[in-house]
Design a protein around this motif. Structure first.
Motif, PDB file in Angstrom:
ATOM      1  N   LEU A  97      -0.076  -5.182  -3.522  1.00 42.97           N
ATOM      2  CA  LEU A  97      -0.284  -5.078  -2.077  1.00 42.97           C
ATOM      3  C   LEU A  97      -1.378  -4.068  -1.714  1.00 42.97           C
ATOM      4  CD1 LEU A  97       3.446  -5.193  -0.937  1.00 42.97           C
ATOM      5  CD2 LEU A  97       1.762  -7.033  -0.763  1.00 42.97           C
ATOM      6  N   LYS A  98      -2.003  -3.479  -2.755  1.00 40.31           N
ATOM      7  CA  LYS A  98      -3.092  -2.507  -2.569  1.00 40.31           C
ATOM      8  C   LYS A  98      -2.642  -1.290  -1.752  1.00 40.31           C
ATOM      9  CE  LYS A  98      -6.859  -5.868  -3.075  1.00 40.31           C
ATOM     10  NZ  LYS A  98      -6.007  -6.932  -3.634  1.00 40.31           N
ATOM     11  N   ILE A  99      -1.427  -0.843  -2.005  1.00 45.10           N
ATOM     12  CA  ILE A  99      -0.891   0.333  -1.320  1.00 45.10           C
ATOM     13  C   ILE A  99      -1.144   1.564  -2.192  1.00 45.10           C
ATOM     14  CG2 ILE A  99       1.238   1.477  -0.577  1.00 45.10           C
ATOM     15  CD1 ILE A  99       2.225  -1.309   0.270  1.00 45.10           C
ATOM     16  N   THR A 100      -1.874   2.499  -1.645  1.00 45.66           N
ATOM     17  CA  THR A 100      -2.204   3.729  -2.365  1.00 45.66           C
ATOM     18  C   THR A 100      -1.604   4.964  -1.691  1.00 45.66           C
ATOM     19  OG1 THR A 100      -4.292   3.901  -1.154  1.00 45.66           O
ATOM     20  CG2 THR A 100      -4.344   2.744  -3.277  1.00 45.66           C
ATOM     21  N   ALA A 101      -1.120   4.823  -0.466  1.00 40.42           N
ATOM     22  CA  ALA A 101      -0.527   5.962   0.256  1.00 40.42           C
ATOM     23  C   ALA A 101       0.813   6.335  -0.362  1.00 40.42           C
ATOM     24  CB  ALA A 101      -0.341   5.602   1.731  1.00 40.42           C
ATOM     25  N   PRO A 102       1.274   7.571  -0.147  1.00 39.98           N
ATOM     26  CA  PRO A 102       2.618   7.950  -0.605  1.00 39.98           C
ATOM     27  C   PRO A 102       3.673   7.018  -0.024  1.00 39.98           C
ATOM     28  CG  PRO A 102       1.379   9.881   0.096  1.00 39.98           C
ATOM     29  CD  PRO A 102       0.566   8.690   0.498  1.00 39.98           C
ATOM     30  N   VAL A 103       4.657   6.670  -0.834  1.00 42.72           N
ATOM     31  CA  VAL A 103       5.653   5.663  -0.474  1.00 42.72           C
ATOM     32  C   VAL A 103       7.002   6.327  -0.223  1.00 42.72           C
ATOM     33  CG1 VAL A 103       6.877   3.605  -1.287  1.00 42.72           C
ATOM     34  CG2 VAL A 103       4.444   3.892  -1.784  1.00 42.72           C
ATOM     35  N   GLU A 117      14.271   6.819 -11.091  1.00 46.10           N
ATOM     36  CA  GLU A 117      13.191   6.732 -12.074  1.00 46.10           C
ATOM     37  C   GLU A 117      11.828   6.935 -11.407  1.00 46.10           C
ATOM     38  OE1 GLU A 117      10.782   6.196 -15.378  1.00 46.10           O
ATOM     39  OE2 GLU A 117      12.905   6.758 -15.224  1.00 46.10           O
ATOM     40  N   LEU A 118      11.637   6.357 -10.239  1.00 50.77           N
ATOM     41  CA  LEU A 118      10.372   6.552  -9.513  1.00 50.77           C
ATOM     42  C   LEU A 118      10.208   8.015  -9.113  1.00 50.77           C
ATOM     43  CD1 LEU A 118      10.369   3.333  -7.305  1.00 50.77           C
ATOM     44  CD2 LEU A 118       8.906   3.804  -9.275  1.00 50.77           C
ATOM     45  N   LEU A 119      11.306   8.652  -8.742  1.00 49.73           N
ATOM     46  CA  LEU A 119      11.251  10.072  -8.387  1.00 49.73           C
ATOM     47  C   LEU A 119      10.863  10.911  -9.609  1.00 49.73           C
ATOM     48  CD1 LEU A 119      11.803  11.991  -5.963  1.00 49.73           C
ATOM     49  CD2 LEU A 119      14.140  12.220  -6.831  1.00 49.73           C
ATOM     50  N   ALA A 120      11.450  10.608 -10.759  1.00 46.47           N
ATOM     51  CA  ALA A 120      11.078  11.318 -11.981  1.00 46.47           C
ATOM     52  C   ALA A 120       9.609  11.098 -12.304  1.00 46.47           C
ATOM     53  CB  ALA A 120      11.965  10.852 -13.137  1.00 46.47           C
ATOM     54  N   ARG A 121       9.133   9.886 -12.109  1.00 43.50           N
ATOM     55  CA  ARG A 121       7.715   9.604 -12.366  1.00 43.50           C
ATOM     56  C   ARG A 121       6.810  10.334 -11.376  1.00 43.50           C
ATOM     57  NH1 ARG A 121       7.299   3.197 -14.177  1.00 43.50           N
ATOM     58  NH2 ARG A 121       9.113   3.239 -15.582  1.00 43.50           N
ATOM     59  N   HIS A 122       7.287  10.546 -10.167  1.00 48.59           N
ATOM     60  CA  HIS A 122       6.510  11.320  -9.199  1.00 48.59           C
ATOM     61  C   HIS A 122       6.202  12.702  -9.762  1.00 48.59           C
ATOM     62  CE1 HIS A 122       5.310  13.052  -5.292  1.00 48.59           C
ATOM     63  NE2 HIS A 122       6.050  14.087  -5.652  1.00 48.59           N
ATOM     64  N   TYR A 123       7.195  13.330 -10.344  1.00 47.53           N
ATOM     65  CA  TYR A 123       6.998  14.674 -10.895  1.00 47.53           C
ATOM     66  C   TYR A 123       6.227  14.650 -12.204  1.00 47.53           C
ATOM     67  CZ  TYR A 123      10.141  16.315  -7.258  1.00 47.53           C
ATOM     68  OH  TYR A 123      10.717  16.608  -6.039  1.00 47.53           O
ATOM     69  N   GLU A 124       6.087  13.466 -12.776  1.00 45.90           N
ATOM     70  CA  GLU A 124       5.252  13.285 -13.968  1.00 45.90           C
ATOM     71  C   GLU A 124       3.868  12.757 -13.595  1.00 45.90           C
ATOM     72  OE1 GLU A 124       9.225  12.084 -16.627  1.00 45.90           O
ATOM     73  OE2 GLU A 124       7.795  10.542 -16.001  1.00 45.90           O
ATOM     74  N   ASN A 128       3.771   8.124  -6.556  1.00 46.11           N
ATOM     75  CA  ASN A 128       3.499   8.982  -5.400  1.00 46.11           C
ATOM     76  C   ASN A 128       4.570   8.726  -4.350  1.00 46.11           C
ATOM     77  OD1 ASN A 128       2.362  10.694  -3.562  1.00 46.11           O
ATOM     78  ND2 ASN A 128       0.418   9.595  -3.363  1.00 46.11           N
ATOM     79  N   ILE A 129       5.629   9.523  -4.378  1.00 47.57           N
ATOM     80  CA  ILE A 129       6.803   9.314  -3.532  1.00 47.57           C
ATOM     81  C   ILE A 129       6.818  10.356  -2.416  1.00 47.57           C
ATOM     82  CG2 ILE A 129       9.309   9.093  -3.472  1.00 47.57           C
ATOM     83  CD1 ILE A 129       7.775   6.991  -5.189  1.00 47.57           C
ATOM     84  N   ARG A 228      14.579  19.106  -8.087  1.00 47.49           N
ATOM     85  CA  ARG A 228      13.296  19.774  -7.880  1.00 47.49           C
ATOM     86  C   ARG A 228      13.083  20.200  -6.424  1.00 47.49           C
ATOM     87  NH1 ARG A 228       9.117  18.766 -11.826  1.00 47.49           N
ATOM     88  NH2 ARG A 228       7.664  19.693 -10.318  1.00 47.49           N
ATOM     89  N   GLY A 229      13.510  19.335  -5.509  1.00 44.87           N
ATOM     90  CA  GLY A 229      13.500  19.713  -4.103  1.00 44.87           C
ATOM     91  C   GLY A 229      12.173  19.583  -3.378  1.00 44.87           C
ATOM     92  N   GLU A 230      11.141  19.084  -4.047  1.00 45.44           N
ATOM     93  CA  GLU A 230       9.837  18.969  -3.401  1.00 45.44           C
ATOM     94  C   GLU A 230       9.703  17.672  -2.598  1.00 45.44           C
ATOM     95  OE1 GLU A 230       6.944  19.581  -6.516  1.00 45.44           O
ATOM     96  OE2 GLU A 230       8.249  21.107  -7.408  1.00 45.44           O
ATOM     97  N   VAL A 231      10.402  16.637  -3.002  1.00 46.11           N
ATOM     98  CA  VAL A 231      10.441  15.376  -2.263  1.00 46.11           C
ATOM     99  C   VAL A 231      11.712  15.372  -1.421  1.00 46.11           C
ATOM    100  CG1 VAL A 231      10.635  12.863  -2.434  1.00 46.11           C
ATOM    101  CG2 VAL A 231       9.139  14.108  -4.008  1.00 46.11           C
ATOM    102  N   PRO A 232      11.621  15.221  -0.100  1.00 47.82           N
ATOM    103  CA  PRO A 232      12.829  15.219   0.747  1.00 47.82           C
ATOM    104  C   PRO A 232      13.774  14.079   0.373  1.00 47.82           C
ATOM    105  CG  PRO A 232      10.848  15.501   2.073  1.00 47.82           C
ATOM    106  CD  PRO A 232      10.382  15.138   0.701  1.00 47.82           C
TER     107      PRO A 232
END
Length: 300
Positions: A97-103, A117-124, A128-129, A228-232
């Motif tokens: 869908l060509k989405i590059t913005a944070p999701v 899993e997506l949240l863990a990948r965000h920190y890796e 982009n969550i 981690r607490g950085e992503v609400p």
């Protein structure tokens, strides 16, 4: 005021398809603005979100797919299903869908694990969550209480149990997990069954159910990501649910710093269909207050 439902026959006509690793995946998208990815649970499909779809599409670009092995997407028999691959699928859909913005993520049940899993990948730095809201799901394997059918599917006879799975078996399982006053209609049960049955779905249920032991393997990595607490984060939980209800919310409050939780006491395992107005209210409140700490406990 009740939210308008989208009949399954209408929902299906609005879908699109793309190919993921040689398999056809059905997906839906509507609205404009910040991307909001809706991730469904087991054993159902993205139609689970139909009550919330239009209200959310008025504010955001909503996106959902039937994951591999679910709903109207392909259900290959000779395939090893994995939550990690389902996370790959979600990222592939965003790329398609060509989405590059944070999701932003809104997830339920099996989808909670994909969101973790997506949240863990965000920190890796592999995703982009922007935020994540969980509905009832097995966020902690130690609090997950599977129903009998899930236990049978995990047994050595799971392949045979799956092939014999019927509408009556689905109804029997649902009887155990819905709230006392929010039981689905016969028409809704027909539609849930239609999605399970689509593309000979019962024959792979024993393969999909491996997500339960897979959660145990990934447990510490996923919990660390939530801590981690950085992503609400917010948890909206149907407290009546015997699988992942109030007992799961209590552990969430113990393990997650500054926990943002909402308890729906008389609601079962499917808050988005049992109490869509409340879920919408609490989701929108979360989004409106993302920049306003500290987060508080709510009950309704």
């Amino acid at each position: 005021m009740p939210l308008a439902e989208i009949p399954l026959c209408v929902w299906r006509k609005r879908g699109h398809s793309f190919v993921f690793r040689g398999q056809t995946i059905r997906y839906w998208t509507a609205g404009q603005g910040e991307p909001l990815l809706l991730i469904h649970g087991f054993p159902t499909a993205s139609w689970d979100w139909h009550y919330l779809w239009q209200p959310l599409a008025q504010r955001y670009r909503v996106i959902a797919c039937d994951m591999l092995g679910f709903g109207d997407s392909d259900k290959p028999l000779d395939h090893e299903y994995s939550l990690l691959e389902q996370a790959d699928l979600q990222l592939a859909l965003l790329q398609h869908l060509k989405i590059t913005a944070p999701v932003h993520l809104l997830a339920h049940d099996y989808g909670d694990s994909v969101a973790q899993e997506l949240l863990a990948r965000h920190y890796e730095t592999r995703a982009n969550i922007a935020s994540c809201v969980f509905l009832n799901g097995g966020l902690f394997p130690e609090t997950h209480r599977p129903v009998l059918m899930q236990k049978l599917l995990l047994s050595p006879l799971g392949w045979m149990i799956g092939r014999a799975f019927s509408r009556d078996a689905l109804v029997k399982s649902f009887t155990q997990i819905f709230g006392p006053h929010t039981w689905p209609s016969e028409s809704a049960l027909d539609d849930f069954w239609s999605l399970v049955q689509s593309n000979q779905g019962p024959r792979i249920l024993h393969k999909l159910i491996v997500y339960i032991p897979e959660r145990r393997v990934q447990r510490d990595r996923w919990v660390r990501a939530m801590q981690r607490g950085e992503v609400p984060l917010r948890l909206i939980d149907g407290g009546f649910d015997p699988v992942s209800g109030a007992h799961m919310l209590e552990l969430y409050r113990q393990l997650i710093p500054d926990p943002d939780t909402v308890l729906l006491p008389e609601i079962g395992h499917y808050p988005q269909t049992e109490a869509p107005v409340q879920v919408l209210q609490h989701y929108l409140a979360f989004r409106e207050n993302l920049v306003l700490p500290p987060r508080q406990f709510a009950c309704s």
